[in-house]
Design an enzyme around this catalytic site. Structure first.
Site, PDB file in Angstrom:
ATOM      1  N   GLN A   1     -11.239   3.841   7.574  1.00 53.97           N
ATOM      2  CA  GLN A   1     -10.583   5.042   7.035  1.00 53.97           C
ATOM      3  C   GLN A   1     -10.543   4.949   5.510  1.00 53.97           C
ATOM      4  OE1 GLN A   1      -6.502   5.280   8.368  1.00 53.97           O
ATOM      5  NE2 GLN A   1      -6.332   7.444   7.872  1.00 53.97           N
ATOM      6  N   GLY A   2     -11.337   5.769   4.840  1.00 47.80           N
ATOM      7  CA  GLY A   2     -11.405   5.724   3.373  1.00 47.80           C
ATOM      8  C   GLY A   2     -10.544   6.804   2.749  1.00 47.80           C
ATOM      9  N   TYR A   3      -9.242   6.589   2.774  1.00 46.42           N
ATOM     10  CA  TYR A   3      -8.318   7.545   2.147  1.00 46.42           C
ATOM     11  C   TYR A   3      -7.833   6.991   0.793  1.00 46.42           C
ATOM     12  CZ  TYR A   3      -7.414  10.520   6.333  1.00 46.42           C
ATOM     13  OH  TYR A   3      -7.499  11.378   7.390  1.00 46.42           O
ATOM     14  N   SER A   4      -7.138   5.835   0.850  1.00 44.91           N
ATOM     15  CA  SER A   4      -6.422   5.359  -0.344  1.00 44.91           C
ATOM     16  C   SER A   4      -7.371   4.979  -1.472  1.00 44.91           C
ATOM     17  CB  SER A   4      -5.583   4.129   0.013  1.00 44.91           C
ATOM     18  OG  SER A   4      -4.711   4.422   1.063  1.00 44.91           O
TER      19      SER A   4
ATOM     20  N   SER B   1      -9.080  -0.932   5.728  1.00 43.70           N
ATOM     21  CA  SER B   1      -9.057  -1.912   6.821  1.00 43.70           C
ATOM     22  C   SER B   1     -10.397  -1.908   7.543  1.00 43.70           C
ATOM     23  CB  SER B   1      -7.962  -1.571   7.831  1.00 43.70           C
ATOM     24  OG  SER B   1      -6.704  -1.605   7.220  1.00 43.70           O
TER      25      SER B   1
ATOM     26  N   GLU C   1      -2.348   9.161  13.661  1.00 40.40           N
ATOM     27  CA  GLU C   1      -2.007   7.789  13.289  1.00 40.40           C
ATOM     28  C   GLU C   1      -0.507   7.554  13.409  1.00 40.40           C
ATOM     29  OE1 GLU C   1      -3.254   6.771   9.333  1.00 40.40           O
ATOM     30  OE2 GLU C   1      -2.901   4.642   9.668  1.00 40.40           O
TER      31      GLU C   1
ATOM     32  N   SER D   1       4.576   5.000   3.848  1.00 41.57           N
ATOM     33  CA  SER D   1       5.655   4.034   3.571  1.00 41.57           C
ATOM     34  C   SER D   1       6.992   4.559   4.103  1.00 41.57           C
ATOM     35  CB  SER D   1       5.757   3.804   2.058  1.00 41.57           C
ATOM     36  OG  SER D   1       6.260   4.986   1.454  1.00 41.57           O
ATOM     37  N   ASN D   2       7.977   3.664   4.178  1.00 41.53           N
ATOM     38  CA  ASN D   2       9.307   4.085   4.652  1.00 41.53           C
ATOM     39  C   ASN D   2       9.860   5.246   3.824  1.00 41.53           C
ATOM     40  OD1 ASN D   2       9.380   2.230   6.676  1.00 41.53           O
ATOM     41  ND2 ASN D   2      11.296   1.257   6.023  1.00 41.53           N
TER      42      ASN D   2
HETATM   43  C1  LIG Z   1      -2.190  -3.533   5.860  1.00 42.55           C
HETATM   44  C2  LIG Z   1      -2.603  -2.252   5.236  1.00 42.55           C
HETATM   45  C3  LIG Z   1      -3.708  -1.589   5.722  1.00 42.55           C
HETATM   46  C4  LIG Z   1      -4.130  -0.399   5.134  1.00 42.55           C
HETATM   47  N1  LIG Z   1      -5.264   0.205   5.618  1.00 42.55           N
HETATM   48  C5  LIG Z   1      -5.711   1.337   5.010  1.00 42.55           C
HETATM   49  C6  LIG Z   1      -6.927   1.947   5.446  1.00 42.55           C
HETATM   50  O1  LIG Z   1      -7.577   1.490   6.387  1.00 42.55           O
HETATM   51  N2  LIG Z   1      -7.365   3.039   4.804  1.00 42.55           N
HETATM   52  C7  LIG Z   1      -6.663   3.592   3.754  1.00 42.55           C
HETATM   53  O2  LIG Z   1      -7.109   4.609   3.227  1.00 42.55           O
HETATM   54  N3  LIG Z   1      -5.518   3.033   3.306  1.00 42.55           N
HETATM   55  C8  LIG Z   1      -5.021   1.920   3.917  1.00 42.55           C
HETATM   56  N4  LIG Z   1      -3.864   1.326   3.461  1.00 42.55           N
HETATM   57  C9  LIG Z   1      -3.199   1.885   2.284  1.00 42.55           C
HETATM   58  C10 LIG Z   1      -1.885   2.587   2.579  1.00 42.55           C
HETATM   59  O3  LIG Z   1      -2.120   3.816   3.212  1.00 42.55           O
HETATM   60  C11 LIG Z   1      -1.144   2.755   1.251  1.00 42.55           C
HETATM   61  O4  LIG Z   1      -0.801   1.466   0.812  1.00 42.55           O
HETATM   62  C12 LIG Z   1       0.097   3.601   1.384  1.00 42.55           C
HETATM   63  O5  LIG Z   1      -0.245   4.936   1.640  1.00 42.55           O
HETATM   64  C13 LIG Z   1       0.972   3.544   0.116  1.00 42.55           C
HETATM   65  O6  LIG Z   1       0.202   3.869  -0.995  1.00 42.55           O
HETATM   66  P1  LIG Z   1       0.149   2.906  -2.281  1.00 42.55           P
HETATM   67  O7  LIG Z   1      -0.105   1.511  -1.825  1.00 42.55           O
HETATM   68  O8  LIG Z   1      -0.812   3.518  -3.244  1.00 42.55           O
HETATM   69  O9  LIG Z   1       1.618   2.933  -2.894  1.00 42.55           O
HETATM   70  P2  LIG Z   1       2.237   4.084  -3.799  1.00 42.55           P
HETATM   71  O10 LIG Z   1       1.926   5.406  -3.207  1.00 42.55           O
HETATM   72  O11 LIG Z   1       1.836   3.834  -5.217  1.00 42.55           O
HETATM   73  O12 LIG Z   1       3.778   3.811  -3.616  1.00 42.55           O
HETATM   74  C14 LIG Z   1       4.478   2.781  -4.341  1.00 42.55           C
HETATM   75  C15 LIG Z   1       5.961   2.876  -3.940  1.00 42.55           C
HETATM   76  O13 LIG Z   1       6.503   4.159  -4.357  1.00 42.55           O
HETATM   77  C16 LIG Z   1       7.079   4.828  -3.242  1.00 42.55           C
HETATM   78  N5  LIG Z   1       6.824   6.272  -3.363  1.00 42.55           N
HETATM   79  C17 LIG Z   1       5.630   6.870  -3.655  1.00 42.55           C
HETATM   80  N6  LIG Z   1       5.780   8.224  -3.656  1.00 42.55           N
HETATM   81  C18 LIG Z   1       7.063   8.479  -3.334  1.00 42.55           C
HETATM   82  C19 LIG Z   1       7.815   9.697  -3.159  1.00 42.55           C
HETATM   83  N7  LIG Z   1       7.244  10.902  -3.281  1.00 42.55           N
HETATM   84  N8  LIG Z   1       9.130   9.586  -2.813  1.00 42.55           N
HETATM   85  C20 LIG Z   1       9.720   8.354  -2.655  1.00 42.55           C
HETATM   86  N9  LIG Z   1       9.054   7.179  -2.833  1.00 42.55           N
HETATM   87  C21 LIG Z   1       7.754   7.238  -3.155  1.00 42.55           C
HETATM   88  C22 LIG Z   1       6.374   4.258  -2.032  1.00 42.55           C
HETATM   89  O14 LIG Z   1       7.157   4.381  -0.865  1.00 42.55           O
HETATM   90  C23 LIG Z   1       6.191   2.802  -2.438  1.00 42.55           C
HETATM   91  O15 LIG Z   1       7.362   2.077  -2.196  1.00 42.55           O
HETATM   92  C24 LIG Z   1      -3.406   0.146   4.040  1.00 42.55           C
HETATM   93  C25 LIG Z   1      -2.284  -0.519   3.542  1.00 42.55           C
HETATM   94  C26 LIG Z   1      -1.882  -1.702   4.139  1.00 42.55           C
HETATM   95  C27 LIG Z   1      -0.674  -2.389   3.572  1.00 42.55           C
END
Ligand SMILES: Cc1cc2nc3c(=O)[nH]c(=O)nc-3n(C[C@H](O)[C@H](O)[C@H](O)COP(=O)(O)OP(=O)(O)OC[C@H]3O[C@@H](n4cnc5c(N)ncnc54)[C@H](O)[C@@H]3O)c2cc1C
Length: 390
Positions: free
Chosen positions: A131-134, A166, A249, A370-371
């Site tokens: 899944q190429g989102y992030s 992943s 998901e 995230s939570n």
């Molecule tokens: C084990 C693992 C597997 C993963 N696999 C994939 C994958 O296969 N494909 C893929 O595309 N991605 C994947 N991810 C990425 C995952 O989807 C992102 O890590 C997640 O969406 C959070 O984005 P970020 O890491 O950029 O954090 P950020 O978005 O930068 O967030 C940083 C912090 O700010 C908080 N925050 C951000 N915006 C808000 C808001 N509007 N209100 C309140 N708080 C906020 C967040 O909760 C977090 O605590 C994976 C991540 C992990 C840990």
């Protein structure tokens, strides 16, 4: 709400249990208990052979429509399969991204040609998906994706970076969100592209995790190519498709994980009895809390099931991710406290499975929303509170 499974469901359960027991006592015995939390990157070839065996025996695509090669079984039976799968300690799935995320997305948004090309190879365990989102600047704020795709001579040419992908290293294909029109408002200029991973324009750099494993990676696209037809939901129509995939998901595909959680809790209880931690009243209380949390998750899953008849997730389903992620993170901490001094790491030591569990569970409250993001979703979509500042 009817909390009982029907006699047909129970018959189905017997068939699943028998098959898993045979398969995991024979050829695939070494895979029992492998590939789970923190161990996802291990025994890849062996687990691909296992996936093929699942496909050949008709255990993949249980709820998929018959016209796409599925068995069109009710969701209850899909849950039963997953429950038995976890109970048997069967290996961590490698094909789940294709089976539970891309498959349903293609039913909803794919062309007939895309369904015909991609679905059979998911069901046979021959092709794996990531899944190429992030991206570095687009996680929670997914609409900020910057990875560019430009149409040239009948092909999409892709340039940019994805991160935390992943299973990227072991996948044949990626469904990637790419910006196809930077001049449109940000949600409107995104397309959902299906991109082959094995090509010169793609570099995959695994990221080592705190567990020592590297199940996710950075993926660099430098003029990577995919056919013009490999766009799902139309050019610049990717946002609604991406949201559809996320609903799968965050919803139905997390339904039956509680059984593997139960296995983990059992291991913690066994250790607590063995090393005396079970004598500590506070540990006992946390074990009881964890046990109660598991029951709550099961009841909530059953409530979701009865309310999901039309295939649409209910408001109640929106608490699922927040609840299980927080519960599982706390379970990891409990595991460390039960381990006590044995939980202290020394260089060169192999990780105890419960240490690995603890380290892995740190990510549960981040991935798949995230939570904090889950709380926003509950506030805005389930409770109807005003949108917070963005
Ligand atoms: C084990 C693992 C597997 C993963 N696999 C994939 C994958 O296969 N494909 C893929 O595309 N991605 C994947 N991810 C990425 C995952 O989807 C992102 O890590 C997640 O969406 C959070 O984005 P970020 O890491 O950029 O954090 P950020 O978005 O930068 O967030 C940083 C912090 O700010 C908080 N925050 C951000 N915006 C808000 C808001 N509007 N209100 C309140 N708080 C906020 C967040 O909760 C977090 O605590 C994976 C991540 C992990 C840990």
């Amino acid at each position: 709400m009817d909390l009982n499974f029907s006699p047909e469901d129970e018959q189905f359960r017997e068939a699943v249990r028998g098959w898993l027991e045979d398969a995991l006592s024979g050829e695939f015995a070494a895979l029992r208990g492998r590939g789970g939390a923190g161990d996802q990157g291990e025994l890849i070839e062996e687990r691909k052979a296992w996936e093929k065996a699942l496909g050949a025996a008709g255990w993949l695509g249980l709820s998929w429509p018959k016209q796409y090669g599925g068995r069109a079984l009710p969701l209850t039976q899909e849950v039963i399969f997953n429950e038995e799968y976890a109970r048997a300690n069967a290996p961590g799935r490698l094909g789940h991204i294709g089976e539970t995320l891309l498959g349903p997305t293609l039913f909803a948004f794919g062309t007939e040609a895309q369904k015909a090309r991609f679905l059979p190879k998911i069901l046979s365990g021959e092709e794996y998906w990531c899944q190429g989102y992030s991206e570095p600047g687009a996680g929670s704020d997914l609409a900020n994706v910057q990875c560019r795709a430009v149409l040239k001579d009948g092909q999409w040419e892709i340039t940019g970076q994805k991160i935390w992908t992943s299973m990227a290293e072991w996948s044949e294909w990626c469904f990637a969100l790419c910006r196809t029109d930077p001049n449109l408002p940000r949600h409107k200029g995104i397309s959902y592209l299906l991109v082959p991973m094995n090509q010169p324009g793609i570099t995959i750099r695994p990221i080592e995790q705190i567990t020592g494993g590297a199940e996710f990676a950075e993926v660099f696209f430098e003029g990577a190519k995919t056919a013009e037809a490999n766009v799902v939901g139309g050019v610049n129509g990717g946002w609604k498709v991406a949201m559809g995939t996320l609903a799968f998901e965050r919803g139905a595909s997390t339904l039956a994980q509680q059984l593997s959680f139960a296995n983990e809790l059992d291991a913690i209880i066994a250790l607590a009895k063995e090393n005396g931690a079970a004598q500590d009243p506070l540990i006992r209380q946390r074990i009881a809390d964890a046990w109660a949390g598991l029951r709550i998750m099961r009841l909530n899953a059953l409530r979701m099931l009865t309310q999901m008849e039309g295939g649409v997730l209910s408001r109640e389903a929106m608490i699922t991710k927040l609840y299980w992620a927080t519960w599982h993170r706390d379970l990891g901490e409990l595991a460390m406290d039960v381990l006590g001094d044995d939980g202290i790491l020394q260089a060169g030591d192999a990780l105890h499975p419960l240490q690995r569990l603890f380290l892995w569970t740190r990510c549960d409250t981040i991935y798949a929303g995230s939570n904090q993001i889950q709380r926003n979703i509950i506030a805005e979509r389930a409770l109807g509170l005003p949108r917070g500042p963005r």
